[in-house]
Design a protein around this motif. Structure first.
Motif, PDB file in Angstrom:
ATOM      1  N   MET A  83       5.852  73.122  46.806  1.00  0.00           N
ATOM      2  CA  MET A  83       4.984  72.182  47.507  1.00  0.00           C
ATOM      3  C   MET A  83       4.702  70.932  46.683  1.00  0.00           C
ATOM      4  SD  MET A  83       2.132  72.686  45.507  1.00  0.00           S
ATOM      5  CE  MET A  83       0.756  72.080  46.433  1.00  0.00           C
ATOM      6  N   THR A  84       4.338  69.855  47.392  1.00  0.00           N
ATOM      7  CA  THR A  84       4.004  68.591  46.732  1.00  0.00           C
ATOM      8  C   THR A  84       2.486  68.494  46.578  1.00  0.00           C
ATOM      9  OG1 THR A  84       4.065  67.507  48.888  1.00  0.00           O
ATOM     10  CG2 THR A  84       6.051  67.348  47.545  1.00  0.00           C
ATOM     11  N   PRO A  85       1.982  68.553  45.350  1.00  0.00           N
ATOM     12  CA  PRO A  85       0.544  68.537  45.117  1.00  0.00           C
ATOM     13  C   PRO A  85      -0.172  67.320  45.710  1.00  0.00           C
ATOM     14  CG  PRO A  85       1.680  69.199  43.135  1.00  0.00           C
ATOM     15  CD  PRO A  85       2.729  68.740  44.100  1.00  0.00           C
ATOM     16  N   ALA A  86       0.471  66.163  45.672  1.00  0.00           N
ATOM     17  CA  ALA A  86      -0.189  64.944  46.147  1.00  0.00           C
ATOM     18  C   ALA A  86      -0.629  65.063  47.599  1.00  0.00           C
ATOM     19  CB  ALA A  86       0.736  63.749  45.973  1.00  0.00           C
ATOM     20  N   THR A  87       0.088  65.822  48.413  1.00  0.00           N
ATOM     21  CA  THR A  87      -0.289  65.980  49.817  1.00  0.00           C
ATOM     22  C   THR A  87      -1.272  67.126  50.016  1.00  0.00           C
ATOM     23  OG1 THR A  87       1.634  67.374  50.280  1.00  0.00           O
ATOM     24  CG2 THR A  87       1.894  64.997  50.624  1.00  0.00           C
ATOM     25  N   HIS A  88      -1.681  67.753  48.929  1.00  0.00           N
ATOM     26  CA  HIS A  88      -2.653  68.848  48.976  1.00  0.00           C
ATOM     27  C   HIS A  88      -3.855  68.547  48.092  1.00  0.00           C
ATOM     28  CE1 HIS A  88      -0.121  71.595  51.328  1.00  0.00           C
ATOM     29  NE2 HIS A  88       0.858  70.982  50.723  1.00  0.00           N
TER      30      HIS A  88
END
Length: 124
Positions: free
Chosen positions: A53-58
């Motif tokens: 997963m991409t942390p920036a979108t979470h």
């Protein structure tokens, strides 16, 4: 409290397309086809799910996992190392502890993954 299993391990990445190639094509892990997200892809590693997963979108910043947070059990480390190198991955030197052996590889985001094989039985 009873814990039945580890449901997933979140694997932070900074390039989801590079991660798809690495986890799906290089490692050859099957993708969970029930999810269709641009920023969270699950790959099944036998008994545990790797949620790439991409942390920036979470709502948090990207940081790679600490070294060898994920150890993938393989029947033959040398064969796994050769297979990954044939696909262009850079795999570290093999080591042997006298109980198990392994070699490290990094995903495109820098997460260290250990190829691991325990060959000595646990003492009873």
């Amino acid at each position: 409290m009873e814990i039945a299993r580890v449901d997933y391990i979140r694997v932070p990445v900074d390039d989801i397309e590079a991660a798809k190639r690495f986890y799906g094509e290089v490692l050859g892990l099957p993708r969970n086809e029930h999810l269709d997200h641009d920023d969270w892809i699950e790959y099944e590693a036998s008994n545990v799910t790797l949620a790439v997963m991409t942390p920036a979108t979470h709502d948090y910043e990207f940081a790679a996992l600490p070294p060898a947070t994920i150890a993938l059990g393989v029947p033959d480390v040398a064969a796994a190392k050769a297979a990954l190198e044939a696909k262009g991955a850079e795999v570290g030197e093999m080591w042997d502890s006298g109980v198990c052996n392994g070699a490290g590889v990094s995903d495109p985001a820098g997460n260290r993954i250990l190829l691991h094989h325990r060959y000595k039985a646990y003492e009873s």
